[in-house]
Design an enzyme around this catalytic site. Structure first.
Site, mmCIF file in Angstrom:
data_model
loop_
_atom_site.group_PDB
_atom_site.id
_atom_site.type_symbol
_atom_site.label_atom_id
_atom_site.label_comp_id
_atom_site.label_asym_id
_atom_site.label_seq_id
_atom_site.Cartn_x
_atom_site.Cartn_y
_atom_site.Cartn_z
ATOM 1 N N LYS A 171 30.186 35.220 42.549
ATOM 2 C CA LYS A 171 30.001 34.588 43.866
ATOM 3 C C LYS A 171 28.637 34.907 44.464
ATOM 4 O O LYS A 171 28.190 34.218 45.388
ATOM 5 C CB LYS A 171 31.098 35.050 44.829
ATOM 6 C CG LYS A 171 32.522 34.740 44.403
ATOM 7 C CD LYS A 171 33.503 35.255 45.433
ATOM 8 C CE LYS A 171 34.942 35.138 44.947
ATOM 9 N NZ LYS A 171 35.233 36.043 43.820
ATOM 10 N N PHE A 240 43.359 44.625 37.107
ATOM 11 C CA PHE A 240 43.023 45.267 38.376
ATOM 12 C C PHE A 240 41.520 45.313 38.615
ATOM 13 O O PHE A 240 40.738 45.687 37.739
ATOM 14 C CB PHE A 240 43.594 46.684 38.435
ATOM 15 C CG PHE A 240 43.381 47.335 39.781
ATOM 16 C CD1 PHE A 240 44.088 46.911 40.888
ATOM 17 C CD2 PHE A 240 42.452 48.352 39.941
ATOM 18 C CE1 PHE A 240 43.889 47.489 42.138
ATOM 19 C CE2 PHE A 240 42.246 48.936 41.176
ATOM 20 C CZ PHE A 240 42.962 48.503 42.281
ATOM 21 N N HIS A 241 41.123 44.930 39.832
ATOM 22 C CA HIS A 241 39.716 44.918 40.204
ATOM 23 C C HIS A 241 39.592 45.120 41.709
ATOM 24 O O HIS A 241 40.521 44.851 42.476
ATOM 25 C CB HIS A 241 39.040 43.615 39.781
ATOM 26 C CG HIS A 241 39.707 42.380 40.301
ATOM 27 N ND1 HIS A 241 40.898 41.893 39.801
ATOM 28 C CD2 HIS A 241 39.353 41.509 41.285
ATOM 29 C CE1 HIS A 241 41.253 40.799 40.450
ATOM 30 N NE2 HIS A 241 40.337 40.541 41.375
ATOM 31 N N VAL A 242 38.441 45.607 42.123
ATOM 32 C CA VAL A 242 38.154 45.862 43.535
ATOM 33 C C VAL A 242 36.905 45.082 43.919
ATOM 34 O O VAL A 242 35.889 45.124 43.211
ATOM 35 C CB VAL A 242 37.933 47.370 43.800
ATOM 36 C CG1 VAL A 242 37.547 47.610 45.268
ATOM 37 C CG2 VAL A 242 39.179 48.171 43.435
#
Length: 310
Positions: A171, A240-242
């Site tokens: 992004k 899983f990601h932050v």
């Protein structure tokens, strides 16, 4: 695959977002090495968004056209000077685009769902388990180093069972610090989503917070208080990601209440948890927004009737 956007054949507009000044288009693309002019292209989604305005400098505005004026006020159109170092738009391409991608990027109404632990086990967990591996193939490419290796800002040792890496999110335009957007990805696929977190994962979450703030401070000079670290539920993909975003970069899709859970809050909740038994996220009822095109929408919407009067 190698594509040239001049070969993009427009079909329809999937969505327009006036807040982010972005438009998402559906069409088809033919690979550059495809010489068959009559052949059908591959379904493609093209998202075009305006880049952040640059810091003003002399010569930035090349032309203006007066719209109107009254007393001390004037308003006009303006054109920025062309610059190789300052692109006007950022373009993301998904190709080949599946029906799932098309539904995800189409404009749609959202509804608030209440997901109890029972609904998670009955509806959501089977959906996650059936999530096609092809949807996370790009993560395997990044983790293995076959893709975007030069962009990685931090990587844990491969021997770490809770290892992760940090790199810019697609992004971000990689230019404007005001719109800084990074992502921390787990190296192993053991944790799918927020529901899987327990107090045993506290060292992982604290390490992501520490290494993310250190990397951003070193590279771009932003303080920890200038960052927003959060986890999505439901996420776009179940690995899983932050998300790591400039705190002043507001109005982004995915920052709504319920959808985005602050990493600090997740850590605080797990610190209150008992080391034995189900974790707090396995016991909680979670409320979040879900679009009508999401694969979970129909079964979750039907299940809400049981909880309407609760």
């Amino acid at each position: 695959m190698d594509f040239n956007l001049e070969r993009f054949v427009f079909e329809r507009v999937l969505n327009e977002d006036l807040t982010t000044q972005a438009v998402t288009l559906l069409g088809s693309l033919k690979p550059n090495n495809d010489s068959d002019s009559d052949g059908l292209g591959v379904p493609a989604i093209v998202r075009i968004e305006r880049t952040a305005l640059p810091t003003f400098s002399s010569g930035l505005i090349s032309t203006t056209s007066l719209i109107g004026s009254t007393d001390i006020y004037s308003w006009m159109f303006g054109w920025l000077s062309p610059s190789q170092d300052r692109p006007d738009v950022k373009i993301n391409v998904i190709c080949p685009a599946t029906d799932v991608h098309i539904r995800k990027y189409s404009k749609q109404q959202t509804h608030i769902m209440r997901e109890t632990p029972t609904l998670y086990e009955r509806i959501v967990r089977p959906y996650i388990d059936a999530f096609p591996a092809s949807r996370t193939q790009w993560i395997d490419e990044v983790i293995s180093g076959r893709s975007e290796g030069e962009k990685i800002l931090f990587r844990s040792p491969d021997s770490d069972p809770f290892g992760f890496l940090i790199l810019p999110d697609m992004k971000w335009d990689l230019t404007s610090t005001a719109s800084l957007y990074l992502v921390a990805l787990m190296l192993l696929p053991d944790i799918k989503c927020l529901r899987d977190l327990t107090c045993l994962h506290l060292p992982l979450l604290r390490s992501i917070r520490r290494e993310a703030t250190n990397a951003v401070k070193t590279r771009w000079g932003l303080e920890a208080t200038e960052l927003r670290l959060f986890v999505h539920y439901q996420p776009s993909y179940y690995h899983f990601h932050v998300h790591i975003v400039n705190a002043n970069h507001t109005g982004l899709v995915g920052m709504t209440v319920g959808h985005a859970h602050m990493l600090d809050d997740i850590i605080s909740l797990l610190e209150l948890d008992e080391p034995n038994g189900p974790s707090i996220f396995q016991r909680m009822t979670l409320s979040y927004d879900l679009g009508e095109q999401h694969g979970l929408f129909a079964p979750m919407k039907a299940a809400q009737v049981d909880y309407a009067e609760a």
